[in-house]
Design an enzyme around this catalytic site. Structure first.
Site, PDB file in Angstrom:
ATOM      1  N   VAL A 109      66.899  32.116  36.365  1.00 31.08           N
ATOM      2  CA  VAL A 109      66.142  30.886  36.120  1.00 31.08           C
ATOM      3  C   VAL A 109      64.672  31.226  36.313  1.00 31.08           C
ATOM      4  O   VAL A 109      64.320  31.833  37.298  1.00 31.08           O
ATOM      5  CB  VAL A 109      66.568  29.748  37.066  1.00 31.08           C
ATOM      6  N   CYS A 110      63.849  30.902  35.358  1.00 28.80           N
ATOM      7  CA  CYS A 110      62.489  31.437  35.386  1.00 28.80           C
ATOM      8  C   CYS A 110      61.483  30.449  34.829  1.00 28.80           C
ATOM      9  O   CYS A 110      61.844  29.412  34.301  1.00 28.80           O
ATOM     10  CB  CYS A 110      62.363  32.664  34.488  1.00 28.80           C
ATOM     11  N   THR A 111      60.219  30.830  34.922  1.00 28.15           N
ATOM     12  CA  THR A 111      59.158  30.124  34.203  1.00 28.15           C
ATOM     13  C   THR A 111      58.356  31.170  33.428  1.00 28.15           C
ATOM     14  O   THR A 111      57.957  32.176  34.002  1.00 28.15           O
ATOM     15  CB  THR A 111      58.226  29.382  35.181  1.00 28.15           C
ATOM     16  N   ASN A 166      64.021  26.575  31.874  1.00 26.69           N
ATOM     17  CA  ASN A 166      65.404  26.839  31.449  1.00 26.69           C
ATOM     18  C   ASN A 166      66.032  25.651  30.722  1.00 26.69           C
ATOM     19  O   ASN A 166      67.240  25.470  30.758  1.00 26.69           O
ATOM     20  CB  ASN A 166      66.265  27.226  32.655  1.00 26.69           C
ATOM     21  N   ARG A 216      60.836  22.349  37.061  1.00 26.63           N
ATOM     22  CA  ARG A 216      59.663  23.190  37.306  1.00 26.63           C
ATOM     23  C   ARG A 216      58.693  23.065  36.144  1.00 26.63           C
ATOM     24  O   ARG A 216      57.548  23.483  36.218  1.00 26.63           O
ATOM     25  CB  ARG A 216      60.093  24.655  37.465  1.00 26.63           C
TER      26      ARG A 216
END
Ligand SMILES: *[C@@H]1O[C@H](CO)[C@@H](O)[C@H](O)[C@H]1NC(C)=O
Ligand SMILES: *[C@@H]1O[C@H](CO)[C@@H](O)[C@H](O)[C@H]1NC(C)=O
Ligand SMILES: *[C@@H]1O[C@H](CO)[C@@H](O)[C@H](O)[C@H]1NC(C)=O
Ligand SMILES: *[C@@H]1O[C@H](CO)[C@@H](O)[C@H](O)[C@H]1NC(C)=O
Ligand SMILES: *[C@@H]1O[C@H](CO)[C@@H](O)[C@H](O)[C@H]1NC(C)=O
Ligand SMILES: *[C@@H]1O[C@H](CO)[C@@H](O)[C@H](O)[C@H]1NC(C)=O
Length: 394
Positions: A141-143, A319, A332
């Protein structure tokens, strides 16, 4: 195995919310003045290695592994302990050691040979190195974001968040696997004829790519896309013999290594059949070249591009599909966009992007590293991160 795994994750998820006693999304004002990285959110610098693509694949990672062997063994032990915690008796690892090596030669060249070389150099059983390489295809899970400044220069930044639901350490309020992963973060300069072809931030022992730059040409990151058709299904199919999709991180590696323009990279990322859905975040080397490619396994669902005329000077992906609301427990995107909007196009730079990526909950307990890329300078820099409490678990 599937439903047991899901039950386990649901259980850990609930335990985490209940026992961590932290608001799931600890939010703060947009950070300023964080760059150059220092202080409690900066855990350390990342070491550079060279991987020579002129060497036979089985020899390419020897230098990296000789430095990182002990950390890799510790990490793989942590994965085994985790496996034992939900399928006690060691049966799962027995299966991994016995059956996974059989699939190594079904993996495409050069990945099969590189993985065998890593097993040999590290002394870790082949099946466990394969497991380690499958691991990141799910649960990242990222940005990621690509932004264009007022002069048309493109910047690309990303936080790599990994280890969701993988062992919450109640005392330290950390994710076990996330912490074990931090010492494995390396920067790699991939060369041919002694010249850089591309550079990436990577995990030692892992042959796919999640983050990279082809200097002066394009920048690329990949984020996981959750979907019913996702994650395990394609990977399970591969293991069982239905092998018509490409592993996502093998595609990103292959594009970084062999695509020679933004357009070529975009077409390959949009059109290659995959094992699981994904988001590819791609930046080019001139004005307007930046996009988020939303992929299902078979096709590109959407390509969301920079558009100066519409005032869209950045694209940002966590995500969730950009045209839908993010899950309220895991938003986020809104905080990251709020900070981008506050920064404004006139002030965008490596420095201000680092500020955005340092603002909780964009920075959270899963954040392993932050990478910043400037395509026209051919520059990639990365930093190991920490998120001192209070801090959102994801
Ligand atoms: C928790 O933190 C302490 C102090 O930083 C450290 O010594 C210990 O190894 C950590 N525990 C785990 C399980 O990571
Ligand atoms: C690359 O450089 C090293 C020394 O820096 C040299 O020994 C080697 O022969 C070079 N290789 C190629 C393919 O030019
Ligand atoms: C890139 O292309 C070369 C030459 O065709 C090929 O040998 C190599 O395996 C490719 N790399 C990847 C990662 O697919
Ligand atoms: C951008 O990439 C293209 C290849 O797609 C290359 O021909 C061009 O020189 C690059 N432009 C700059 C400014 O580096
Ligand atoms: C940021 O700005 C864009 C473009 O003006 C707007 O669509 C978006 O709603 C803003 N988001 C936030 C969180 O401020
Ligand atoms: C953006 O730049 C302007 C003028 O250069 C400056 O006054 C302002 O403080 C900057 N804002 C941020 C958030 O850095």
């Amino acid at each position: 195995m599937g439903s047991g795994l899901i039950c386990h994750f649901v259980l850990v998820f609930l335990l985490t919310i209940v026992s961590a006693k932290i608001a799931p999304l600890y939010t703060e004002e947009c950070r300023t003045g964080m760059y150059p990285p220092r202080g409690p959110t900066f855990k350390g610098a990342v070491t550079w290695y060279t991987v020579d693509l002129d060497l036979p694949p089985s020899k390419r990672w020897t230098g990296v592994i000789s430095d990182k062997k002990a950390d890799l063994v510790t990490m793989i032990q942590a994965i085994k302990d985790l496996a034992d915690s939900f399928v006690p008796s060691g049966k799962l690892i027995e299966l991994v050691d016995r059956d996974l090596p059989l699939i190594v030669n079904t993996l495409p060249y050069p990945f099969n040979e590189e993985i065998k070389g890593i097993a040999k150099d590290s002394g870790v059983p082949l099946g466990e190195v394969i497991l380690f390489n499958i691991f990141y295809e799910v649960f990242t899970v990222c940005t990621s974001l690509v932004a264009e400044d007022a002069d048309g220069n493109l910047f690309h930044g990303r936080n790599l968040d990994f280890g969701l639901f993988m062992g919450w350490d109640l005392k330290n309020k950390t994710w076990t696997i996330t912490e074990k992963l931090k010492p494995l973060v390396v920067n790699v300069d991939f060369t041919r004829n002694n010249r850089t072809v591309f550079k990436s931030t990577n995990f030692a022992g892992y042959v796919g790519m999640l983050t990279g730059i082809r200097p002066h040409t394009f920048t690329l990151t990949m984020n996981e896309r959750f979907s019913l058709d996702g994650g395990y299904i394609g990977i399970l199919e591969w293991i069982l013999g239905k092998r018509d999709g490409m592993w996502m991180s093998f595609l990103t590696r292959s594009v970084l290594e062999n695509a020679t323009s933004y357009e070529e990279a975009k077409n390959r990322l949009a059109q290659t059949k995959l094992l699981a859905p994904a988001y590819f975040i791609l930046g080019g080397n001139q004005t307007g070249q930046g996009c988020v490619i939303t992929r299902s396994r078979v096709l590109s669902l959407d390509i969301w591009e920079l558009e100066r005329k519409l005032g869209r000077w950045y694209v940002l992906e966590t995500n969730y599909d950009h045209w839908k609301e993010p899950l309220f427990l895991d938003d986020r995107r809104t905080p990251a966009m709020r900070c981008m909007n506050q920064t404004m196009q006139a002030n965008i730079s490596i420095k201000t992007i680092y500020n955005v990526l340092s603002t909780k909950p964009v920075l959270n307990k899963l954040t392993t590293y932050t990478t910043l890329m400037d395509v026209s300078k051919g520059r990639l820099e990365s930093y190991i991160r920490d998120c001192p409490s209070p801090c959102s678990p994801w």
